[in-house]
Design a protein around this motif. Structure first.
Motif, PDB file in Angstrom:
ATOM      1  N   LEU A  42      57.299  55.551  51.598  1.00 15.71           N
ATOM      2  CA  LEU A  42      57.772  54.254  52.459  1.00 15.71           C
ATOM      3  C   LEU A  42      56.851  54.233  53.916  1.00 15.71           C
ATOM      4  O   LEU A  42      56.953  55.162  54.437  1.00 15.71           O
ATOM      5  CB  LEU A  42      59.173  54.210  52.975  1.00 15.71           C
ATOM      6  N   THR A  43      56.290  53.180  54.050  1.00 19.85           N
ATOM      7  CA  THR A  43      55.366  52.947  55.124  1.00 19.85           C
ATOM      8  C   THR A  43      56.210  52.045  56.358  1.00 19.85           C
ATOM      9  O   THR A  43      57.134  51.264  55.931  1.00 19.85           O
ATOM     10  CB  THR A  43      54.108  52.404  54.893  1.00 19.85           C
ATOM     11  N   TYR A  44      55.943  51.784  57.494  1.00 19.65           N
ATOM     12  CA  TYR A  44      56.317  51.074  58.561  1.00 19.65           C
ATOM     13  C   TYR A  44      56.057  49.460  58.066  1.00 19.65           C
ATOM     14  O   TYR A  44      57.241  48.800  58.062  1.00 19.65           O
ATOM     15  CB  TYR A  44      55.759  51.310  59.752  1.00 19.65           C
ATOM     16  N   ASN A  45      55.125  49.156  57.337  1.00 18.81           N
ATOM     17  CA  ASN A  45      54.851  47.912  56.757  1.00 18.81           C
ATOM     18  C   ASN A  45      55.621  47.442  55.776  1.00 18.81           C
ATOM     19  O   ASN A  45      56.106  46.472  55.583  1.00 18.81           O
ATOM     20  CB  ASN A  45      53.207  47.718  56.478  1.00 18.81           C
ATOM     21  N   ASP A  46      55.758  48.569  54.838  1.00 20.17           N
ATOM     22  CA  ASP A  46      56.669  48.220  53.870  1.00 20.17           C
ATOM     23  C   ASP A  46      58.179  47.911  53.934  1.00 20.17           C
ATOM     24  O   ASP A  46      58.765  46.949  53.831  1.00 20.17           O
ATOM     25  CB  ASP A  46      56.689  49.542  52.757  1.00 20.17           C
ATOM     26  N   TYR A  47      58.689  48.648  55.117  1.00 23.98           N
ATOM     27  CA  TYR A  47      59.969  48.678  55.509  1.00 23.98           C
ATOM     28  C   TYR A  47      60.420  47.585  56.277  1.00 23.98           C
ATOM     29  O   TYR A  47      61.610  46.898  56.026  1.00 23.98           O
ATOM     30  CB  TYR A  47      60.285  49.935  56.326  1.00 23.98           C
ATOM     31  N   LEU A  48      59.579  47.094  57.186  1.00 28.54           N
ATOM     32  CA  LEU A  48      59.711  45.989  58.165  1.00 28.54           C
ATOM     33  C   LEU A  48      58.966  44.723  57.472  1.00 28.54           C
ATOM     34  O   LEU A  48      59.145  43.750  58.109  1.00 28.54           O
ATOM     35  CB  LEU A  48      59.288  46.444  59.507  1.00 28.54           C
ATOM     36  N   LYS A  49      58.466  44.762  56.451  1.00 29.11           N
ATOM     37  CA  LYS A  49      57.991  43.584  55.733  1.00 29.11           C
ATOM     38  C   LYS A  49      56.847  42.705  56.695  1.00 29.11           C
ATOM     39  O   LYS A  49      56.924  41.661  57.085  1.00 29.11           O
ATOM     40  CB  LYS A  49      58.678  42.690  55.282  1.00 29.11           C
ATOM     41  N   ILE A  50      56.053  43.736  57.397  1.00 34.25           N
ATOM     42  CA  ILE A  50      55.372  43.153  58.582  1.00 34.25           C
ATOM     43  C   ILE A  50      54.388  42.340  57.904  1.00 34.25           C
ATOM     44  O   ILE A  50      53.996  41.141  58.395  1.00 34.25           O
ATOM     45  CB  ILE A  50      54.396  44.331  59.518  1.00 34.25           C
ATOM     46  N   PRO A  51      53.557  42.520  56.924  1.00 36.35           N
ATOM     47  CA  PRO A  51      52.382  41.488  56.351  1.00 36.35           C
ATOM     48  C   PRO A  51      53.214  40.233  56.067  1.00 36.35           C
ATOM     49  O   PRO A  51      52.361  38.984  56.290  1.00 36.35           O
ATOM     50  CB  PRO A  51      51.902  42.178  55.068  1.00 36.35           C
ATOM     51  N   ASP A  52      54.364  40.165  55.716  1.00 33.07           N
ATOM     52  CA  ASP A  52      55.010  38.916  55.088  1.00 33.07           C
ATOM     53  C   ASP A  52      55.500  38.275  56.578  1.00 33.07           C
ATOM     54  O   ASP A  52      55.125  37.183  56.696  1.00 33.07           O
ATOM     55  CB  ASP A  52      56.374  39.363  54.500  1.00 33.07           C
ATOM     56  N   LEU A  53      55.990  39.088  57.309  1.00 34.19           N
ATOM     57  CA  LEU A  53      56.310  38.485  58.748  1.00 34.19           C
ATOM     58  C   LEU A  53      55.199  37.774  59.458  1.00 34.19           C
ATOM     59  O   LEU A  53      55.392  36.558  60.215  1.00 34.19           O
ATOM     60  CB  LEU A  53      56.976  39.442  59.706  1.00 34.19           C
ATOM     61  N   LEU A  54      53.868  38.267  59.282  1.00 37.41           N
ATOM     62  CA  LEU A  54      52.853  38.068  60.088  1.00 37.41           C
ATOM     63  C   LEU A  54      52.276  36.556  59.376  1.00 37.41           C
ATOM     64  O   LEU A  54      51.131  36.174  59.873  1.00 37.41           O
ATOM     65  CB  LEU A  54      51.807  38.938  60.363  1.00 37.41           C
ATOM     66  N   LYS A  55      52.483  36.339  57.927  1.00 34.31           N
ATOM     67  CA  LYS A  55      52.203  35.233  57.365  1.00 34.31           C
ATOM     68  C   LYS A  55      52.846  33.718  57.661  1.00 34.31           C
ATOM     69  O   LYS A  55      52.535  32.978  57.265  1.00 34.31           O
ATOM     70  CB  LYS A  55      52.089  35.452  55.977  1.00 34.31           C
TER      71      LYS A  55
END
Ligand code: HEM
Length: 287
Positions: free
Chosen positions: A26-39
């Motif tokens: 599990l990475t920071y980006n997976d957990y917090l859904k950062i790529p989705d958030l930034l879209k």
């Protein structure tokens, strides 16, 4: 550049031993859904106006905090229903801290010049803060159940349903009075009715007359007042910022703008908790 140590780690020893994630971890980006958030920041202006990103992000940040406020206040209601005074107070205090942040956050918008806002304002029409479901839910949950606001969601059945559910749920103010009753305070059965005002204030009086003897309740009651105060402060700061940016122009939601917003600044979620201080009297001298 620092030389890598023998073990291949580029960091000095005071960094500890930073992990390298393995495939499948599990990475920071997976957990917090950062790529989705930034879209999710899509400007309406084309080509995008530089300041529209600020405008979108600040509103999205508010909505995220609104989500947490609803989560915490729902929790507060459950604790009050179980007469767990200090647990309830703990979560109200959290919401107060969030509200303080929300009050100061609005001023970031003042770094936008009025003329720059006008350059993309037309693209937002007729979207408006009137359509923030979560803001209205917060008001309803705090006891400000003004059904006129259903008007803004007439053509959005899903939102109407959510707001109706909020309307029908117990609000914090009524639950607070119910809790006092459970604890033996003589709160009238309809405490918010104008004709019962004197009795309601009399029931609250011991909490303020003798804070030490009623400490948990005093702390909770004062945290509720602080919450009410920070919401009123948000309204004040929002209307000042609005006037600074659009003057007395009408709102994108069709209201008179500043005049309408000013009229909301006197709203109180817990009026009796404010009023009780007016009837407070200096205690007799202690022996
Ligand atoms: C340039 C910045 C802003 C301007 C010019 C502005 C303007 C306005 C105006 C004129 C209204 C009245 C309704 C209407 O006719 O549209 C309003 C309502 C509202 N705005 Fe803003 N606003 C700004 C920023 C924000 C931000 C950052 C938030 C954060 C969520 C926000 C939340 C709201 C809410 C919740 C309402 C409804 C208030 C109520 O009915 O009591 N606004 N805004």
């Amino acid at each position: 550049m620092k030389k890598e140590s023998a073990g291949g780690c580029p960091f000095s020893s005071d960094w500890g031993s930073p992990n390298v994630s393995k495939v499948g971890d599990l990475t920071y980006n997976d957990y917090l859904k950062i790529p989705d958030l930034l879209k999710l920041q899509i400007p309406q202006s084309s080509p995008p106006h530089h300041d529209e990103l600020l405008f979108i992000i600040i509103h999205q940040a508010y909505e995220l905090w609104f989500k947490l406020i609803l989560h915490e206040l729902d929790n507060t209601v459950s604790y009050m229903q179980k007469n767990e005074i200090l647990r309830a107070q703990h979560f109200v205090k959290r919401v107060v801290e969030i509200m303080k942040l929300l009050v100061s956050q609005i001023h970031i918008l003042e770094t936008m010049t009025p003329i720059e806002f006008l350059e993309f304002r037309n693209h937002l029409m007729p979207a408006s803060g009137f359509q923030s479901l979560q803001f209205r839910e917060i008001e309803f949950l705090l006891g400000l159940k003004d059904e006129r606001y259903f008007h803004f969601f007439k053509n959005s059945p899903e939102i109407l349903q959510k707001l109706t559910e909020r309307l029908n749920k117990p609000d914090l103010y009524s639950v607070y009075f119910q809790m006092l009753r459970n604890l033996g305070y003589s709160v009238p059965s309809d405490p918010q009715n104008e004709k019962n005002n004197t009795k309601t204030l009399q029931a609250l009086l011991p909490i303020y007359q003798n804070p030490e003897k009623n400490l948990p309740l005093y702390l909770l009651t004062e945290s509720l007042v602080e919450l009410d105060e920070t919401l009123a402060l948000w309204r004040e700061h929002h209307v000042r910022v609005v006037e600074r940016i659009i003057g007395f122009k009408k709102g994108t939601g069709g209201s008179s703008g500043v005049e309408y917003l000013k009229s909301t600044t006197s709203k109180k979620c817990f009026p009796a908790l404010w009023e009780v201080r007016t009837i407070l009297e200096k205690p007799e001298k202690k022996e």
